[in-house]
Design an enzyme around this catalytic site. Structure first.
Site, PDB file in Angstrom:
ATOM      1  N   ASP A 196     -38.521  -3.796  48.836  1.00  0.00           N
ATOM      2  CA  ASP A 196     -39.124  -3.953  50.165  1.00  0.00           C
ATOM      3  C   ASP A 196     -38.521  -5.113  50.941  1.00  0.00           C
ATOM      4  O   ASP A 196     -38.222  -4.987  52.131  1.00  0.00           O
ATOM      5  CB  ASP A 196     -40.635  -4.169  50.036  1.00  0.00           C
ATOM      6  CG  ASP A 196     -41.420  -2.873  49.940  1.00  0.00           C
ATOM      7  OD1 ASP A 196     -40.888  -1.826  50.353  1.00  0.00           O
ATOM      8  OD2 ASP A 196     -42.571  -2.904  49.457  1.00  0.00           O
TER       9      ASP A 196
ATOM     10  N   LYS B 234     -42.180   9.759  54.735  1.00  0.00           N
ATOM     11  CA  LYS B 234     -40.876  10.271  55.164  1.00  0.00           C
ATOM     12  C   LYS B 234     -39.817  10.110  54.071  1.00  0.00           C
ATOM     13  O   LYS B 234     -38.673  10.519  54.248  1.00  0.00           O
ATOM     14  CB  LYS B 234     -40.440   9.554  56.442  1.00  0.00           C
ATOM     15  CG  LYS B 234     -41.370   9.835  57.625  1.00  0.00           C
ATOM     16  CD  LYS B 234     -41.038   8.974  58.824  1.00  0.00           C
ATOM     17  CE  LYS B 234     -41.864   9.379  60.041  1.00  0.00           C
ATOM     18  NZ  LYS B 234     -43.314   9.266  59.817  1.00  0.00           N
TER      19      LYS B 234
ATOM     20  N   LYS C  82     -49.207  -0.768  44.986  1.00  0.00           N
ATOM     21  CA  LYS C  82     -48.083  -1.675  44.712  1.00  0.00           C
ATOM     22  C   LYS C  82     -48.447  -2.820  43.768  1.00  0.00           C
ATOM     23  O   LYS C  82     -47.585  -3.315  43.031  1.00  0.00           O
ATOM     24  CB  LYS C  82     -47.524  -2.230  46.021  1.00  0.00           C
ATOM     25  CG  LYS C  82     -46.829  -1.181  46.877  1.00  0.00           C
ATOM     26  CD  LYS C  82     -46.153  -1.802  48.081  1.00  0.00           C
ATOM     27  CE  LYS C  82     -45.379  -0.755  48.865  1.00  0.00           C
ATOM     28  NZ  LYS C  82     -44.575  -1.356  49.959  1.00  0.00           N
TER      29      LYS C  82
END
Length: 285
Positions: free
Chosen positions: A105, A17, A68
């Protein structure tokens, strides 16, 4: 004619998204730039970064699973908190052309908990399911807010890796993932003045993945259920939490929070967060 652009990379990435979020903010601010999703597998990382390094229009990328941690050896520099947690979710290019990795994050995860964290507590505990890059960032952010952590993962060595990057004074426990799957008759004490979280920081419950088997008898009264999965937003984990009487936070809250920090790095402007309600409606329409 070309224009500046940033992107999110991962595998899979089509469900992301992030392009909607950044595109909405670019439009709100009238910035002539683009944000896209690009599928990159781990074997493709080196070639991808070599190409982007020489692309004058590229402003950077967000990094999602499973890249990551894998991306770190390909970067020129890693800054806090990514250098501590060993997980990068944002890459930019500095004035010398170096690729710099960081992580937004942890800050994004904490954002919807601001009200609770402003209140002093006698004790804070978080049960975290998962041991990947996002779990590392979340565990570190919560440790800095004085949470005792319980890390659950399929493989104990993964959970131990998460624990190893925590501040030395962090109280922590490691349990197997299935510890939380069966009902318990444990009698929780009075939780007055305490803050409890149950966090799904794993891909379990994501579309196409197995659901997370968590029995809510393992959560004390008043615990907050927080799922970072964004597809679907209303996971079975959150539905069962509500059925058990718990407050819930979905993955869109963290996604928008971490995206706001990345947006500033990519485009040099603060994201127009006053339009968050409109943005959430756009994403969930």
């Amino acid at each position: 004619m070309t224009m500046p652009f940033a992107e999110v990379i991962g595998d899979p990435v089509a469900q992301s998204k992030s392009p909607v979020i950044h595109g909405f903010w670019l439009n709100q601010l009238g910035i002539d730039a683009d944000y896209r999703a690009t599928r990159v597998t781990e074997p493709e990382l080196a070639n991808y970064l070599a190409e982007r390094r020489t692309n004058a229009d590229w402003r950077g990328c967000n990094v999602t699973m499973p890249l990551k941690q894998a991306i770190i050896p390909h970067l020129d520099h890693v800054v806090g908190p990514a250098d501590i947690i060993g997980s990068v979710n944002t890459v930019t290019r500095d004035g010398d052309g170096r690729l710099v990795g960081t992580s937004t994050d942890g800050a994004g995860f904490l954002e919807p908990l601001r009200r609770q964290l402003e209140t002093p507590h006698l004790f804070r505990m978080a049960r975290i399911i998962g041991a990947g890059g996002a779990a590392r960032a979340i565990a570190h952010a919560l440790a800095e807010k004085n949470f005792t952590l319980v890390i659950a993962a399929r493989r104990p060595e993964q959970a131990q890796d998460v624990v190893a990057q925590l501040p030395d004074d962090t109280q922590h426990h490691v349990v197997p993932l299935d510890h939380f799957s069966a009902p318990t008759d444990f009698a929780f004490d009075d939780r007055q003045g305490l803050l409890d979280l149950v966090v799904n920081a794993s891909p379990l419950g994501m579309r196409g993945k197995a659901p997370l088997a968590f029995d809510w008898t393992h959560a004390p009264p008043g615990a907050i259920a927080y799922d970072i999965v964004t597809d679907p937003l209303d996971t079975q984990f959150l539905q069962l939490a509500r059925d058990a009487g718990h407050e819930t936070i979905d993955g869109l809250a963290m996604l928008i929070g971490q995206a706001g920090a990345a947006f500033r790095l990519f485009f040099g402007e603060n994201a127009p967060r006053q339009h968050d309600v409109e943005l959430r409606a756009l994403i969930t329409a």
